[in-house]
Design a protein around this motif. Structure first.
Motif, mmCIF file in Angstrom:
data_model
loop_
_atom_site.group_PDB
_atom_site.id
_atom_site.type_symbol
_atom_site.label_atom_id
_atom_site.label_comp_id
_atom_site.label_asym_id
_atom_site.label_seq_id
_atom_site.Cartn_x
_atom_site.Cartn_y
_atom_site.Cartn_z
ATOM 1 N N ASP A 82 1.131 -1.338 -0.016
ATOM 2 C CA ASP A 82 0.017 0.233 -0.094
ATOM 3 C C ASP A 82 0.949 1.325 -0.112
ATOM 4 O O ASP A 82 0.464 2.357 -0.182
ATOM 5 N N ASP A 83 1.626 1.068 0.751
ATOM 6 C CA ASP A 83 3.131 2.726 0.859
ATOM 7 C C ASP A 83 4.072 2.737 -0.337
ATOM 8 O O ASP A 83 3.388 3.362 -1.153
ATOM 9 N N ALA A 84 4.026 1.547 -0.901
ATOM 10 C CA ALA A 84 4.230 1.685 -2.041
ATOM 11 C C ALA A 84 3.491 2.442 -3.340
ATOM 12 O O ALA A 84 4.152 2.921 -4.404
ATOM 13 N N ASP A 85 2.198 1.696 -3.871
ATOM 14 C CA ASP A 85 1.190 1.824 -4.658
ATOM 15 C C ASP A 85 0.734 3.159 -4.604
ATOM 16 O O ASP A 85 0.345 4.388 -5.730
ATOM 17 N N ARG A 86 0.982 4.456 -3.477
ATOM 18 C CA ARG A 86 0.494 5.180 -3.293
ATOM 19 C C ARG A 86 2.409 6.126 -2.995
ATOM 20 O O ARG A 86 1.490 7.778 -2.700
ATOM 21 N N GLY A 87 2.791 5.933 -3.527
ATOM 22 C CA GLY A 87 3.977 6.757 -4.187
ATOM 23 C C GLY A 87 4.353 7.454 -1.755
ATOM 24 O O GLY A 87 5.511 8.586 -2.291
ATOM 25 N N LYS A 88 4.529 6.397 -0.941
ATOM 26 C CA LYS A 88 4.599 7.042 0.177
ATOM 27 C C LYS A 88 5.358 5.746 0.697
ATOM 28 O O LYS A 88 5.633 5.202 1.465
ATOM 29 N N PRO A 89 6.798 5.623 0.053
ATOM 30 C CA PRO A 89 7.812 3.831 0.985
ATOM 31 C C PRO A 89 7.584 3.773 2.593
ATOM 32 O O PRO A 89 7.420 4.660 2.601
ATOM 33 N N THR A 90 7.472 2.385 2.921
ATOM 34 C CA THR A 90 7.389 1.974 4.575
ATOM 35 C C THR A 90 8.326 2.604 5.749
ATOM 36 O O THR A 90 8.120 3.712 5.889
ATOM 37 N N VAL A 91 9.818 3.176 3.991
ATOM 38 C CA VAL A 91 10.758 3.651 5.458
ATOM 39 C C VAL A 91 10.631 5.496 5.861
ATOM 40 O O VAL A 91 10.671 6.112 6.821
ATOM 41 N N VAL A 92 9.394 5.897 4.657
ATOM 42 C CA VAL A 92 8.983 7.227 4.764
ATOM 43 C C VAL A 92 7.592 6.640 5.541
ATOM 44 O O VAL A 92 7.096 8.374 6.842
ATOM 45 N N ALA A 93 6.818 6.137 5.352
ATOM 46 C CA ALA A 93 5.805 5.889 5.546
ATOM 47 C C ALA A 93 5.428 5.791 7.282
ATOM 48 O O ALA A 93 4.398 6.163 7.712
ATOM 49 N N GLU A 94 6.305 4.630 7.421
ATOM 50 C CA GLU A 94 6.256 4.185 9.128
ATOM 51 C C GLU A 94 7.278 4.242 9.296
ATOM 52 O O GLU A 94 8.298 3.308 9.448
ATOM 53 N N PRO A 95 8.049 5.265 9.859
ATOM 54 C CA PRO A 95 9.928 4.461 10.182
ATOM 55 C C PRO A 95 10.027 3.971 11.374
ATOM 56 O O PRO A 95 10.915 3.689 11.496
ATOM 57 N N GLY A 96 9.066 4.441 11.983
ATOM 58 C CA GLY A 96 9.249 2.970 13.370
ATOM 59 C C GLY A 96 8.356 1.697 13.569
ATOM 60 O O GLY A 96 8.971 1.119 14.891
ATOM 61 N N SER A 97 7.619 0.943 11.985
ATOM 62 C CA SER A 97 7.663 -0.174 12.381
ATOM 63 C C SER A 97 8.586 -0.804 11.916
ATOM 64 O O SER A 97 9.884 -0.830 11.929
ATOM 65 N N GLY A 98 7.940 -2.254 12.167
ATOM 66 C CA GLY A 98 9.406 -3.202 12.302
ATOM 67 C C GLY A 98 9.796 -3.408 11.006
ATOM 68 O O GLY A 98 10.980 -3.022 10.216
ATOM 69 N N ARG A 99 8.877 -2.901 10.298
ATOM 70 C CA ARG A 99 9.390 -2.988 8.619
ATOM 71 C C ARG A 99 10.033 -2.564 7.642
ATOM 72 O O ARG A 99 11.283 -2.547 6.741
ATOM 73 N N ALA A 100 10.034 -0.765 8.355
ATOM 74 C CA ALA A 100 10.965 0.332 7.981
ATOM 75 C C ALA A 100 12.652 -0.427 8.659
ATOM 76 O O ALA A 100 13.605 -0.089 7.867
ATOM 77 N N GLN A 101 12.188 -0.957 10.102
ATOM 78 C CA GLN A 101 14.136 -1.143 10.301
ATOM 79 C C GLN A 101 14.696 -2.537 9.682
ATOM 80 O O GLN A 101 16.024 -2.462 9.301
ATOM 81 N N ALA A 102 14.049 -3.209 9.043
ATOM 82 C CA ALA A 102 14.209 -3.941 8.409
ATOM 83 C C ALA A 102 15.160 -3.476 7.101
ATOM 84 O O ALA A 102 16.699 -3.788 6.968
ATOM 85 N N PHE A 103 14.764 -2.751 6.214
ATOM 86 C CA PHE A 103 15.518 -1.220 5.227
ATOM 87 C C PHE A 103 16.632 -0.895 5.400
ATOM 88 O O PHE A 103 17.608 -1.124 5.583
#
Length: 296
Positions: free
Chosen positions: A262-283
């Motif tokens: 969803d973050d990719a499709d709306r043009g706001k990737p996870t590292v920017v959209a959810e910087p505190g999430s575990g998904r962003a931390q993986a990147f």
């Protein structure tokens, strides 16, 4: 007047003992690559480090990982850019919410990157219409690739992430033969059918003497948002096992999560959209390891 027939003989011996000028040992002369008509590698202008993100297989989330890694580098304080080298299917304009943007030209007639979220970017998607297909033959594709490689004014970068198209063809070969690439990352899902092509990408990088930084396992595990149960939809350890088998470093896992898509499709990737999430931390963790490996 009679004309005498001329006789030609195919049994005349060559008077020159070494007509090709080969060394007496029989080994071919060691000429520089340029004299042999081969391209020579050189660094991209005003770019310290260049890394290539490859998959050799479409549909494994390579571009999503590439853009999140670029954003993670920027988050770590590095001057970062991303170059979309997929001429036929550019994804970076969509991933960075930059569809419809057109690059300007510098005073030196160089393309100026378009910036969003602190990352400079260049893509074929900026040079053609959003919905217009690129219906070109090989020569036109290579001409466009040369422009993207050598006619962009990056203005000083610590690291440039190159998002390669799927496969192991002309584009990949041109880049790895002409550009000094400091390391390559291969993306794959744990599924065997994706791994088969990913391994081809690994072997290609070795064949063209590009350092292999490692492999990333995308869509590694799905965690149900309702019950928090983990499910390995595409398998669990496929990439890790392939890394052991082919002696490649394993860089880490990226989970299968609806928010990443969803973050990719709306043009706001996870590292920017959810910087505190575990998904962003993986990147970010993968970017930190790469930065250390290439001595950023």
């Amino acid at each position: 007047m009679s004309i005498k027939p001329r006789l030609f003989s195919t049994f005349q011996c060559l008077r020159h003992e070494n007509p090709l000028g080969l060394p007496r040992s029989g080994a071919p002369p060691q000429l520089p690559r340029m004299q042999r008509g081969l391209p020579t590698k050189r660094p991209l202008p005003s770019v310290r480090k260049t890394i290539a993100v490859s998959s050799a297989k479409g549909g494994v989330g390579k571009s999503t990982i590439a853009v999140n890694l670029a954003l993670a580098f920027a988050r770590l304080g590095y001057r970062t850019g991303i170059l979309d080298t997929d001429i036929f299917g550019p994804s970076i304009p969509t991933l960075l919410s930059l569809n419809g943007q057109e690059p300007r030209l510098s005073e030196d007639n160089q393309l100026l990157p378009i910036v969003n979220y602190g990352v400079k970017s260049m893509s074929m998607g900026y040079l053609v219409g959003e919905d217009k297909p690129v219906v070109w033959r090989g020569l036109m594709v290579m001409k466009a690739l040369q422009q993207l490689l050598w006619e962009v004014e990056w203005g000083g970068l610590d690291v440039l992430v190159m998002d390669l198209p799927p496969g192991t063809g002309d584009t990949q070969l041109t880049i790895t033969q002409q550009v000094v690439v400091d390391g390559a990352i291969v993306i794959s899902t744990p599924q065997d059918i994706a791994l088969r092509d990913a391994v081809k990408g690994v072997e290609m990088m070795r064949k063209v003497n590009v350092p292999l930084l490692g492999m990333v396992q995308n869509m590694s595990v799905f965690i149900c948002p309702q019950c928090n149960q983990s499910t390995h939809i595409f398998g669990s350890e496929g990439v890790a096992q392939a890394c052991v088998k082919h002696d490649v470093p394993f860089l880490g896992d990226v989970p299968l999560h609806a928010s990443i898509c969803d973050d990719a499709d709306r043009g706001k990737p996870t590292v920017v959209a959810e910087p505190g999430s575990g998904r962003a931390q993986a990147f970010v963790a993968i970017a930190e390891r790469i930065a250390k490996d290439i001595e950023l």
